[in-house]
Design a protein around this motif. Structure first.
Motif, PDB file in Angstrom:
ATOM      1  N   ILE A 114      45.043 -41.740  13.186  1.00 41.01           N
ATOM      2  CA  ILE A 114      44.918 -41.122  12.007  1.00 41.01           C
ATOM      3  C   ILE A 114      45.681 -39.638  12.099  1.00 41.01           C
ATOM      4  O   ILE A 114      46.548 -39.339  11.161  1.00 41.01           O
ATOM      5  N   LYS A 115      45.469 -39.029  13.398  1.00 35.83           N
ATOM      6  CA  LYS A 115      46.288 -37.795  13.506  1.00 35.83           C
ATOM      7  C   LYS A 115      47.845 -37.974  13.649  1.00 35.83           C
ATOM      8  O   LYS A 115      48.579 -37.279  13.208  1.00 35.83           O
ATOM      9  N   VAL A 116      48.178 -39.177  14.430  1.00 34.79           N
ATOM     10  CA  VAL A 116      49.618 -39.417  14.341  1.00 34.79           C
ATOM     11  C   VAL A 116      50.155 -39.825  12.813  1.00 34.79           C
ATOM     12  O   VAL A 116      51.169 -39.468  12.715  1.00 34.79           O
ATOM     13  N   ARG A 117      49.286 -40.452  12.101  1.00 33.00           N
ATOM     14  CA  ARG A 117      49.785 -40.743  10.875  1.00 33.00           C
ATOM     15  C   ARG A 117      49.723 -39.534   9.842  1.00 33.00           C
ATOM     16  O   ARG A 117      50.860 -39.427   9.291  1.00 33.00           O
ATOM     17  N   GLN A 118      48.992 -38.297  10.255  1.00 33.74           N
ATOM     18  CA  GLN A 118      49.016 -37.258   9.635  1.00 33.74           C
ATOM     19  C   GLN A 118      50.385 -36.361   9.943  1.00 33.74           C
ATOM     20  O   GLN A 118      50.899 -36.084   8.769  1.00 33.74           O
ATOM     21  N   GLN A 119      50.940 -36.554  11.294  1.00 32.20           N
ATOM     22  CA  GLN A 119      51.956 -36.133  11.649  1.00 32.20           C
ATOM     23  C   GLN A 119      53.174 -36.707  10.840  1.00 32.20           C
ATOM     24  O   GLN A 119      54.265 -36.101  10.108  1.00 32.20           O
ATOM     25  N   TRP A 120      53.027 -38.054  10.821  1.00 34.97           N
ATOM     26  CA  TRP A 120      54.374 -38.896   9.985  1.00 34.97           C
ATOM     27  C   TRP A 120      54.446 -38.656   8.722  1.00 34.97           C
ATOM     28  O   TRP A 120      55.524 -38.001   8.202  1.00 34.97           O
ATOM     29  N   LEU A 121      53.253 -38.452   7.907  1.00 35.80           N
ATOM     30  CA  LEU A 121      53.089 -38.156   6.410  1.00 35.80           C
ATOM     31  C   LEU A 121      53.711 -36.836   6.294  1.00 35.80           C
ATOM     32  O   LEU A 121      54.370 -36.714   5.390  1.00 35.80           O
ATOM     33  N   ALA A 122      53.578 -35.752   7.212  1.00 37.31           N
ATOM     34  CA  ALA A 122      53.892 -34.484   7.063  1.00 37.31           C
ATOM     35  C   ALA A 122      55.249 -34.305   7.183  1.00 37.31           C
ATOM     36  O   ALA A 122      56.130 -33.588   6.442  1.00 37.31           O
ATOM     37  N   ARG A 123      55.896 -35.092   8.067  1.00 43.74           N
ATOM     38  CA  ARG A 123      57.424 -35.194   8.235  1.00 43.74           C
ATOM     39  C   ARG A 123      57.932 -35.658   7.207  1.00 43.74           C
ATOM     40  O   ARG A 123      59.306 -35.334   6.571  1.00 43.74           O
TER      41      ARG A 123
END
Length: 99
Positions: free
Chosen positions: A79-88
């Motif tokens: 979920i944290k990795v996806r959060q970074q991906w979504l932010a980018r």
């Protein structure tokens, strides 16, 4: 379209074991745990494990949902990795003019 919780709102023992019973509440409502899906698909996959949910997403017309299939499992780290991906991704899509 509806919002599906990848980690379900009412997780069963399988999900609680992976997230810890107390931390499921921390992640269930996160934007990074949500996917836009048709209501019929949401109803069909709501209690499924991540492997089955990934199959539903593989042919999803929304590229943002297909990204979910790239993760081997669904966990707090995922979920944290996806959060970074979504932010980018958001930064590329919604560029603000420089002041």
């Amino acid at each position: 379209m509806t919002l599906e919780h990848i980690l379900p709102q009412t997780p069963d023992d399988w999900w609680c074991h992976r997230f810890g019973e107390e931390s499921t509440g921390k992640y269930v409502g996160c934007l990074d745990n949500l996917a836009f899906v048709p209501l019929s698909l949401n109803l069909e996959s709501r209690k499924e494990r991540i492997r089955r949910k990934k199959r539903f997403r593989a042919e999803d017309p929304l590229g943002i949902n297909r990204e979910i299939t790239e993760h081997r499992e669904w966990s707090p780290i995922t979920i944290k990795v996806r959060q970074q991906w979504l932010a980018r991704h958001a930064a590329k899509v919604w560029r603000l003019p420089q002041a």
